[in-house]
Structures are given as structure tokens and as C-alpha cells.
Write a protein that holds these residues in place. Sequence first.
Motif, PDB file in Angstrom:
ATOM      1  N   GLN A   1      92.980 -41.103 126.458  1.00 20.38           N
ATOM      2  CA  GLN A   1      92.653 -40.711 125.083  1.00 20.38           C
ATOM      3  C   GLN A   1      93.979 -41.329 124.333  1.00 20.38           C
ATOM      4  N   LEU A   2      95.173 -41.098 124.741  1.00 18.10           N
ATOM      5  CA  LEU A   2      96.198 -41.610 124.189  1.00 18.10           C
ATOM      6  C   LEU A   2      96.271 -43.114 123.915  1.00 18.10           C
TER       7      LEU A   2
ATOM      8  N   GLU B   1      93.629 -43.880 121.406  1.00 20.12           N
ATOM      9  CA  GLU B   1      94.239 -43.895 119.880  1.00 20.12           C
ATOM     10  C   GLU B   1      95.290 -44.707 119.542  1.00 20.12           C
TER      11      GLU B   1
ATOM     12  N   HIS C   1      98.868 -34.645 123.243  1.00 20.86           N
ATOM     13  CA  HIS C   1      98.431 -34.927 121.504  1.00 20.86           C
ATOM     14  C   HIS C   1      99.813 -34.562 120.711  1.00 20.86           C
TER      15      HIS C   1
ATOM     16  N   GLY D   1     101.090 -37.057 118.275  1.00 21.01           N
ATOM     17  CA  GLY D   1     101.243 -36.900 116.772  1.00 21.01           C
ATOM     18  C   GLY D   1     102.574 -37.088 116.056  1.00 21.01           C
TER      19      GLY D   1
ATOM     20  N   SER E   1     102.349 -31.072 124.885  1.00 19.19           N
ATOM     21  CA  SER E   1     101.191 -31.793 125.161  1.00 19.19           C
ATOM     22  C   SER E   1     101.035 -33.252 124.928  1.00 19.19           C
TER      23      SER E   1
ATOM     24  N   THR F   1      95.838 -36.101 114.713  1.00 15.50           N
ATOM     25  CA  THR F   1      95.666 -37.378 114.987  1.00 15.50           C
ATOM     26  C   THR F   1      94.372 -37.995 114.367  1.00 15.50           C
ATOM     27  N   ARG F   2      93.444 -37.191 114.176  1.00 16.69           N
ATOM     28  CA  ARG F   2      92.452 -37.628 113.450  1.00 16.69           C
ATOM     29  C   ARG F   2      92.694 -37.820 112.068  1.00 16.69           C
TER      30      ARG F   2
ATOM     31  N   GLU G   1      95.348 -29.151 118.252  1.00 16.89           N
ATOM     32  CA  GLU G   1      95.654 -30.906 118.702  1.00 16.89           C
ATOM     33  C   GLU G   1      94.684 -31.664 118.614  1.00 16.89           C
ATOM     34  N   GLY G   2      94.784 -32.692 118.323  1.00 16.96           N
ATOM     35  CA  GLY G   2      93.633 -33.743 118.311  1.00 16.96           C
ATOM     36  C   GLY G   2      93.569 -33.980 116.698  1.00 16.96           C
TER      37      GLY G   2
END
Length: 825
Positions: A362-363, A366, A132, A136, A130, A106-107, A102-103
Amino acid sequence: MTTLPIHAILPDLKSTLRASPHAVLQAAPGAGKTTVVPIALMDEPWLDGKKIVMLEPRRLAARAAAQRMARTLGEKVGERVGYRMRGEVNVSEKTRIEVVTEGILTRMLQNDPALEGVGLVIFDEFHERSIHADLGLALSLQTQEMFRDELRILVMSATLQKTSIATVLNDAPILESEGRSFPISLRHLDIRTPRPHPSRIAEAAARQTLHALRSEEGSVLVFLPGAAEIFKAKRLLETAIGEEIVVAPLFGAMDSQAQRAAIEPAPEGKRKVVLATNIAETSLTIEGVRVVVDSGLERSVRYDAASGMQRYETRLISRESATQRAGRAGRTEPGVCYRLWHETHALAPTRKPEILTGDLSQLRLELAAWGASANELKWIDAPPEYALKEAENLLILLNMMSTDNQITPHGKKALTLGQPPRIAHMLLEAKKLSLGYEAALLALYWQEHPFRSENGDLGDIMRRCADVCRRDSRFQTSLKRLLRTMETAPKNEPDTDAAALLTALAFPERIAMQRGRPGLYRCASGKGAALTKKSALHHSKFLAIARMGGEGAEGRIYEAAPLDEKTLHAHFSHLIEKKEVVGWNGEKGRIEALETECFGALVLKSRPLENPDERLITKGLLEAVRAKGLQTLPWTPKSRTLLARLRFAHRHLPETFCDMSDMALLEHLQTWLGPFLSGMKSFKDLQRLDMAKILRAHAGWENMQTLDDIAPERIEVPSGSDIAVDYSDPAKAVLPVRLQEVFGWRETPRILHGKVPLTLHLLSPAHRPLQITEDLLHFWKSVYPEVRKEMRGRYPKHYWPEDPLSAVATNRTKKGMAKAKTGHR
């Protein structure tokens, strides 16, 4: 190659993805979806040589899945199958399947919104939901819609809300695989046995495991809520079993070597007991397990957006998780699952998605980097507006987002670290202060918990972090990786005095100031907080708080460091405001005018204000009225009567007359009372107010012209008396009048343009109630004869005619009536 249940559905899956850009695959535990599907799809013509990226929620599962697929292909990890997770990459130019945690997805999307070179994105174990994973999927769907209509998206899980997910995926086809058919015997607690308390779950699980080892063959997988319970159960088991049984812990914070040891088969001739958190629920196959002991509990972080606090919560698992856990017992042969709860106990169907309960900072960051608002994306469950607003406020405080919701350069830099916003902000600021090493220690402690603090002093925690780092290779590796990302060198010893500053950088709204007795604090956010009794920080004036628990407005402080006021001014001066404040001091019972220095809700300094602005004084007076209540205003009988009439008028004509309930008046104090406070300087001055005049102004000139007609203050009755109408109940108007004074009235009088009848409280000569009625004619005909009989004996001096409709109304006795008739007084 071993045939698995998933193989039966592969032809349908391939034909579905040839025809559709989306698919949903539900496959029961043990079907083989995680390791078979990516390899089966790798050479599909529509991929055209592009990669498959598979999102796996957990690091352990991602690594294990990549290793198993590589073995299937007869290769090493990093060739055609590789994995990528924070701080660990094992891919090459030949890699066609990348398993990412996870993450990372997204990156990848943020760095390349078109996902060039990727032909299929797989979301595995999507039921875990989750933040992420949800993000995603939302970003991948927009990438598909805006840049890559040929990109395929496949969502997989053992348990899914198939319909809602398929709907978001544009009514995607749903495929189902049954999985292995090995039966599992479910054994619940006997109804006569009490369910173990969470604090005693390790002992209960250990007892049940010993019973299972005696009664069943094969290895045992035990599900416990967290590492503390795992180690407790491990100690209990190792004192009761021999060397022929291996006890292996399995949880997320262990190093990869220990995790691999837990999932590998038991040494020849031995059995294994694996003590695991819910990390073992999905994706992992632990060799040799045919018995599961399920505590029915899990531990997770719960975020309370209202208080801005997070806390670990031990709670019951969902029915979905219970099914997943039981399925671990039937992977290779018939198995047994012991459940430490009663069969009649109802579990929630699914766990609530993290996007509905978690911290969305965090969301939100992003989304700012992506350049879209939440309502521009497709969600299975949309993130709550109030939680997004909380996240925006925090990001603005951390200088990661501007007030117009644009990402700042600082926010963009924070995203490159792959850390949560608070941690990233602390790391970036710490590096400028040559405190990168200390910040890295705290970041790892907060996220990986190598130990639990006892007294909550973060300076001591930082020192212990450094000691753990020297002994724990896993923690040491993580620290080196983070320092390398930060381009920061390690130190021989950390500066423990920096703990407070670093904590304040990560949690600025939790900078707290002592209030009242030692141990009680108020945070900059306005929340109350209290130290635990064991804490050594009770006499610190300021604290920087890292960890606090509890719900609502008051929290319990678990980890903090004493903060020097000079440090606060030196590093947070941009957040300190000078304000002129006039307000009600409830403790002193007076209005105060002060010049203050404030850090959020904390008043750092204050001094009396000599010539406060008149608007501030008005605001302070209104605050005093709000605090003490409307009853403190100078109400007279006349103004109270007017207020009651206006409330009655609003009840029956709400479109014309405004609401004058206590709640409405307090809510709109500035509107109706504020204009009349000009020139007033103290609470005592309020006693000069003319409340009747103020109410008339609030009601409006036109309404006051009609009020006497629709809700008259007094009514003239047949005797000639002028009687006050009681409007204390807005629903009805009451006329309290002696019975003799209404002789001759045939119909009940009505007000409000004839819409509302008066409620007549008919009284005796001594003003005691005889009858309540809104139908006077009925009273005369049906009730009055009985009343007359009783009253003639009790009040013989008064007039009680047989026919009240033709009788003369009077407010006198019979003797008084005779005198009036002859002209005598």
C-alpha cells in the motif's frame, strides 16, 4: 470546564506554534491532549480560519474524540467538530476540526497535495507508528516544504522517541505535560507463580479479575490479546458473578453501538468489567475504571517479506504499552494494575514500527501515485529496500505499477476504493465478471473477520459470510457501504464456486499446485505449502490460497479453495509462459530437455524437447554440476595438485590470482567451465573434460608463467631427490622429506619470492613423522641430538652423523652409501 493537566502547557504550545511550523508534544495518559489541544488551537490567528485535521489511529478513538470535543463545545458532531473515516463521514461546511482515521489523511493529500484549507495537521498517539501514520507524516512534510511553508505540523503522544521525531521535524521544539498525578499500585505475579501460557491467558485473566472485584472498588479494565480470549474470559466471568456486574467486550471489529456501550459509565449501582484488546490503550477514557488487569500480550499481523506470508502473532507487549495500560487505572483517582508477569521479566522498550516489519504494498502504491521514491521523503525510520522491492513485484503482478515503477490507470483506480492493493484488484476485476457481491463478501471477511473458518474451504466461508450478513447489522452495514462504493447490487445468494477465482485474483502468487503426496503444494512464488490435517481439500490438484502461516520457505495453508485448471488458463493466461528448459532432474539423476508451460514456479505442462538450443544444454549441464558438486568433475591427481597450488597462490597474492575455492568456482561456473562445454549433450560427456587445461585457462597465461617460480610443484633436496610439495592447506606449503635427505641444509627453503617458508615434515627412514619445523637451523642445534640418539638405535643401518650441517645428504642406507662411493651398484 474541568481543568486538566494539559491546560498548563497550552500557553507554551500556542507561542511555539506561532513561532515554529513544527512541534512535538508529549503528554502523559489522562492529560487531555486529544480533546483539549485541537479546541485550544482552533482560533489561533495563524490558522486564519483554516481547518485542523487530526489523525487518530483507531476508528473507535476517532469517533469518541470527536464526540467529546463536540460536547465540550455544546454542539452535535458534524458542526465545528466532525470526523471522517472509511465509509463514514460526519462533517459540514461549519467543521473546523476533522478527526480522521488512517488512510483518510493520505487520500486528502493525494487529492490535494497542497492541502488547501488546512492550517494544522495533528498526529495523535503517534507512538503506535503505523505505516499510514509514518507515510502521512512524510507526505505532510513534503507538502509543507514544496507548497505550504505556513502549514503547521504537531506530533502528539503519551510516549515518544522525542529526539528522533524532533530531528525529522527540522529540530522541532519539544513540550512535555506530566498528566494526572493519581498514584497507581503495580502488582506483579508472585515469583513462585508460573507465568500463564498464552493458550491459558483467558482463564488466568478471569481469575485475576474475580480477585480484583473482591479486593478493590470501581470498574475493571482487562487487556487481552484478541477477540477469542475476550469471549472465553466473558463466559468464565459471567458464570461466577452476579447481575450487579456488567461484562462488556471491546475490540475493533465490533459495531459502533457495542463499542460505545463498553466505554460508557456502568449503570447506576453497578460495576463494569471491560474486556479489551490494545484498542483501549490510548485516547479512550472508560468511565469508572480504577483497576487494570494486564495479560501482557497483544495480537498483531506479522509480515515475512522473505516468504511473502502474513500470520497473526501473539507476543509480549513493550514496556511503553505496559505503561500506557497501567495509566488507564489512574485517570480519575488512585488505581491498581495487576500484571500477569513477574516484576523481573524484561520487556522490550518499544514495539517495532510497522514500517520496518509490515507489508509495504500500500505504501509503495501511494508513493507511485505521489510521484516520489522513498528516498526523496523524510522518514523517522526509512522503509527497508528489500520490502519495497517485494511490494513493487506484487504491484507489477497486479498491473498496478509498470516495470519502470510508474502507477498504471488500474493502480489509480484501485486507490479510489480505499482498500489494500490485493483487495482493490480483486474488487475491480470481480466487477467486470459480475462477481462484485461475492468479492465484497470475501473482502469484508478477510479484513473484519466476523468468524474463523474451521475447515478452510473458502466456498463454505463465502456462504457463511452471506449468512452472517443477514444476522449481523454491523457486517451488513459494511457490506452495503462497500457495494455502494463499487456501484454493485447485492444478490440473494452468492456464487460459492467463484471463491477460488476471486482468491486467485487477490493472491496470484499463492496459486498452488499439488506436489508429491496429497496435501503438499508448491505456490507460484516457489514457496512450499501444506494443508492442515482437517482440510477437505487434500485431493485438489490446484488451490487458490488466501491465508497461510509459518516462516521461511514452507507454509501451512489455513484458507483455500479448489481451483479449476480451465479457470487458471482462462483468467491468468497473460501470466503463463512457454519456456524451453534444460535442467538437472535430481530425482531421475539425469539432464532433461523440456518444452514447458509455466505459471511462475509451477510447471503446468511439459513435453520432451527434441532439438534443444545448445546454450540451454550448457545451462543444464552447469545446473547439474551445481547440484551434484565439483567432485563430480573428472579430477586427476595432476589437476588436483594444480588446483591446490592456485588456491595457495590466491591466498598469498589475492590481487594477482583469482579465488578458486569451491564456493567461488560454483558461483562462477558459467565463466570458467561454460566455454568448455560446447558440443556436450549429457552428464556423461563431462568426463571428457581436461580439468588441468581448464584451470590454466581460468588462471590466465601470465599467472601460469610465474606459478612454477612462486609455488613450484616439486623441490630438489640436498640428496638429489625431487620431492612434491603439498599445497592442500592454502595457508602453508608442506615439504614431506626424510631427515637424511636434507643434511647440509642450513636454512629453511622459502617460496613465493622468499616470502613464505616451507613447512618441513621431517620423516624417519620408514616415512614416519619425526618433527615439523619452519626453522631448520634451530632444529639441527636443539632437537637433532635427541632425535639422533633415538634413531641410531631404531634404524642402525642408516646414517646418523653428529654434525648434520657438514654431513652428506643421502636417500640410501650406510651400505648403499658405501657401494655408491666405490662405484658398485
